[in-house]
Design an enzyme around this catalytic site. Structure first.
Site, PDB file in Angstrom:
ATOM      1  CG  ASP A   1      13.454   6.792  15.637  1.00 30.27           C
ATOM      2  OD1 ASP A   1      12.680   5.303  14.714  1.00 30.27           O
ATOM      3  OD2 ASP A   1      12.660   6.541  16.575  1.00 30.27           O
TER       4      ASP A   1
ATOM      5  CD  GLN B   1      10.836   0.370  11.864  1.00 28.29           C
ATOM      6  OE1 GLN B   1      11.730   1.150  12.695  1.00 28.29           O
ATOM      7  NE2 GLN B   1       9.565  -1.075  12.548  1.00 28.29           N
TER       8      GLN B   1
ATOM      9  CG  HIS C   1      11.920   2.257  17.990  1.00 25.64           C
ATOM     10  ND1 HIS C   1      11.842   1.138  16.424  1.00 25.64           N
ATOM     11  CD2 HIS C   1      11.950   2.916  17.596  1.00 25.64           C
ATOM     12  CE1 HIS C   1      11.769   2.096  15.652  1.00 25.64           C
ATOM     13  NE2 HIS C   1      12.602   3.087  15.893  1.00 25.64           N
TER      14      HIS C   1
ATOM     15  CB  CYS D   1      13.124  -1.621  14.516  1.00 29.07           C
ATOM     16  SG  CYS D   1      12.878  -2.364  16.056  1.00 29.07           S
TER      17      CYS D   1
END
Length: 214
Positions: free
Chosen positions: A168, A74, A153, A80
């Site tokens: 992630d 990211q 998130h 996200c």
């Protein structure tokens, strides 16, 4: 999310659905097969603290990561949700017959790139970005700024080559959570989602959705 996925070329035989609870009875109500699980949670100091500990442990002990995992970093603060959806679809292209469009082109263009370069290229993927902006504008007076500070998130859980991976974009690498299968992905991902909740018991607004057959 579904409108966004369909706009990017995901066939309507697939859909994101709410997971109303993490106990076995409620998980049993989720349509199958489940291709990916996405957790939305509040950003907090506890998340950052655990992230640092988790990454340090993995760097010390090592972990196995399938070469078939598609992972991107990211780069843009407010991306996200888009990244969670890309992770969900990109790791299931053997099951999802993506139609020609912005997402298929992006995945083709980034197939051989490293996670950092994929994140950089996403910033320039105008088709994906503009589709997101158009949908974000529905019901709003203006689209959110790409670098606006966010308080929530998204992370994605997928099954790849026998293991459960947490993807992630803010972490340094995919996290291997151990064995899973197509049949047990939802239940195994739910256990990790519960750990997120247990680590931050005072936080509210945890949400779980799953990419499933329509």
């Amino acid at each position: 999310m579904n409108k966004y996925l369909y706009s990017l070329g995901v066939p309507e035989k697939w859909q994101m659905v709410d997971v109303y609870g993490l106990d076995p009875e409620l998980l049993a109500t989720v349509p199958r097969p489940v291709l990916a699980v996405v957790l939305l949670f509040p950003c907090s100091d506890k998340y950052d603290e655990y992230k640092a500990v988790q990454e340090a442990e993995i760097e010390e002990k090592g972990q196995s990561v399938s070469e078939n995992i598609y992972y991107l970093k990211q780069v843009v603060t407010n991306a996200c949700g888009t990244i969670a959806l890309i992770h969900s679809v990109a790791n299931n292209v053997d099951k999802i017959q993506l139609e020609d469009g912005h997402l298929k082109q992006f995945l083709d263009d980034t197939k051989t790139l490293n996670p950092e370069d994929r994140g950089d290229l996403l910033q320039k993927a105008e088709g994906i970005i503009n589709t997101h902006k158009e949908l974000a504008l529905e019901g709003q007076t203006k689209a959110p700024d790409a670098n606006e500070q966010v308080i929530y998130h998204f992370v994605t859980f997928v099954h790849k080559d026998g293991d459960l991976y947490e993807l992630d974009g803010r972490k340094s690498f995919p996290i291997n959570h151990g064995h899973t299968s197509d049949d047990t992905l939802l239940e195994d991902a739910a256990k990790v989602c519960q750990q997120y909740i247990d680590r931050d018991p005072d936080a509210l607004y945890f949400t779980v959705v799953a990419l499933t057959a329509a």
